[in-house]
Design a protein around this motif. Structure first.
Motif, short mmCIF file in Angstrom:
data_model
loop_
_atom_site.label_atom_id
_atom_site.label_comp_id
_atom_site.label_asym_id
_atom_site.label_seq_id
_atom_site.Cartn_x
_atom_site.Cartn_y
_atom_site.Cartn_z
N VAL A 243 36.42 38.55 37.07
CA VAL A 243 37.78 38.45 36.91
C VAL A 243 38.08 38.03 35.64
O VAL A 243 37.73 36.64 35.30
CB VAL A 243 38.23 37.67 38.21
CG1 VAL A 243 39.92 37.55 38.07
CG2 VAL A 243 37.80 38.32 39.45
N GLU A 245 41.11 36.80 32.97
CA GLU A 245 42.74 36.65 33.15
C GLU A 245 43.20 36.36 31.55
O GLU A 245 42.38 35.83 30.85
CB GLU A 245 42.88 35.39 33.81
CG GLU A 245 42.71 35.10 35.34
CD GLU A 245 42.82 33.89 36.05
OE1 GLU A 245 43.63 33.73 36.92
OE2 GLU A 245 42.06 32.95 35.34
N GLN A 251 45.67 40.57 34.67
CA GLN A 251 44.22 40.56 34.93
C GLN A 251 43.47 41.89 35.09
O GLN A 251 44.03 42.70 35.27
CB GLN A 251 44.22 39.96 36.63
CG GLN A 251 44.28 38.46 36.82
CD GLN A 251 44.33 37.98 38.23
OE1 GLN A 251 44.43 38.75 39.21
NE2 GLN A 251 44.23 36.66 38.34
#
Length: 358
Positions: A243, A245, A251
């Motif tokens: 993940v 960011e 994202q």
């Protein structure tokens, strides 16, 4: 106002913008030397011979018999039992490095030292620091070097690039991509062997990461990485989920695995529309654009390019040839600093997972 106009223009199209480099035969012919005559090199030469005017003229391996067998199989004129001998051949215009990941940096630097333009299989190094050493050496020597992220040169990716560049998707918020294959565990297999820089992230994760970078250019300089996954018994990463960011509201959610098959599709989701690829997204596939206020449109990749990845690798070779003849010092579609930025993300993910190296 400009963004709104672009969105309306693309949404009103009955067809999507065409790719800007649709034919790999539309490029100057170079003479290629193949370093590391294995599976990937075979796919590359297959594509050169079937779909381009590029010519493989030499092959090199530390094993003379292996180099000779590869050259015989593909009708290549010369074979060498040392990489230095191939790099010294004046009839070789460019070297293509297709050895295991752990040797890419060493051989790329060897090619640069020999003043030989070089296409380096991805990842071009196993760490961002290694990638930076290659970039620094190439720039200091004035030698053209490029990572072989062949997906970036495919027609459907250029369609996606144009949609992103013209803000047809609005503000991109979520990017998803996955790449998983099922390879039985074997400590001697390169994908499970720490000494050959095995693992899912370096072999497969590079593709979802570059896809996310295509949609989110800010990942070049700003990326908070959160990695989750499992290790194989040999200590390499078997499955990984990232993940990532950005400083804004975007994202990227990316998956890769050497233990299980996954759909291998990509999607870019924005405030004004979304893009969904066919599978596998890293090869020449169809792509569909779903505007928020219009009917979906699909770009269909050339039928000849569909199927095995070998069919699409000619596009990167043609791009390399154009750039070299035009005197470029870096790839405009996947620059060395972008390849290094991808490695920086993979460095962080592998560190978080505790991947065994070496």
């Amino acid at each position: 106002m400009r963004i709104r106009t672009n969105r309306a223009r693309i949404a009103s199209m009955t067809t999507l913008p065409p790719p800007r480099f649709p034919d790999p035969r539309d490029a100057p012919t170079l003479r290629w030397g193949i370093i590391g005559p294995g599976n990937i090199a075979g796919k590359f030469v297959d594509s050169l011979q079937a779909n381009s005017d590029q010519v493989a003229v030499a092959a090199a391996s530390r094993s003379a018999s292996r180099a000779k067998a590869f050259a015989s199989r593909y009708g290549i004129e010369r074979s060498y039992d040392s990489y230095a001998a191939l790099l010294a051949d004046p009839d070789v215009d460019v070297a293509y490095i297709a050895t295991t990941h752990n040797t890419h940096e060493e051989l790329a630097l060897l090619a640069i030292e020999a003043s030989k333009p070089v296409l380096i299989e991805k990842p071009m190094a196993t760490t961002a620091a290694g990638g930076q050493r290659i970039a620094d050496a190439a720039r200091a020597a004035g030698v053209f070097a490029m990572e072989a992220m062949w997906t970036r040169y495919l027609p459907h990716i250029d369609v996606i690039r144009q949609l992103v560049e013209t803000h047809a998707l609005g503000d991109v918020r979520i990017v998803t991509a996955d790449f998983g294959i099922a390879v039985p565990f074997d400590t001697e297999h390169r994908l499970y062997n720490p000494t050959t820089a095995g693992g899912a992230l370096l072999d497969l994760g590079v593709y979802p990461v570059q896809f996310a970078r295509l949609a989110l250019p800010q990942l070049l300089t700003s990326a908070a990485v959160h990695a989750y996954g499992t290790l194989a018994r040999s200590g390499v990463d078997e499955t990984a989920t990232l993940v990532i960011e950005t400083d804004g509201d975007a994202q990227a959610i990316l998956n890769c695995s050497v233990a299980i098959k996954t759909p291998t599709v990509g999607a870019i989701n924005g405030t004004a529309g979304r893009i969904v690829t066919g599978a596998p997204f890293h090869t020449a596939v169809d792509v569909t654009y779903f505007p928020e206020d219009g009917d979906p449109s699909t770009y269909r990749s050339p039928k000849w390019a569909h199927g095995p990845e070998s069919r699409g690798m000619a596009f990167e070779a043609a791009a390399f040839a154009r750039y070299l003849v035009d005197g470029l010092t870096d790839s405009p579609l996947f620059a060395l600093n972008e390849a290094i930025a991808s490695l920086r993300i993979l460095d962080e993910a592998r560190a978080q997972l505790g991947v065994r190296t070496g």
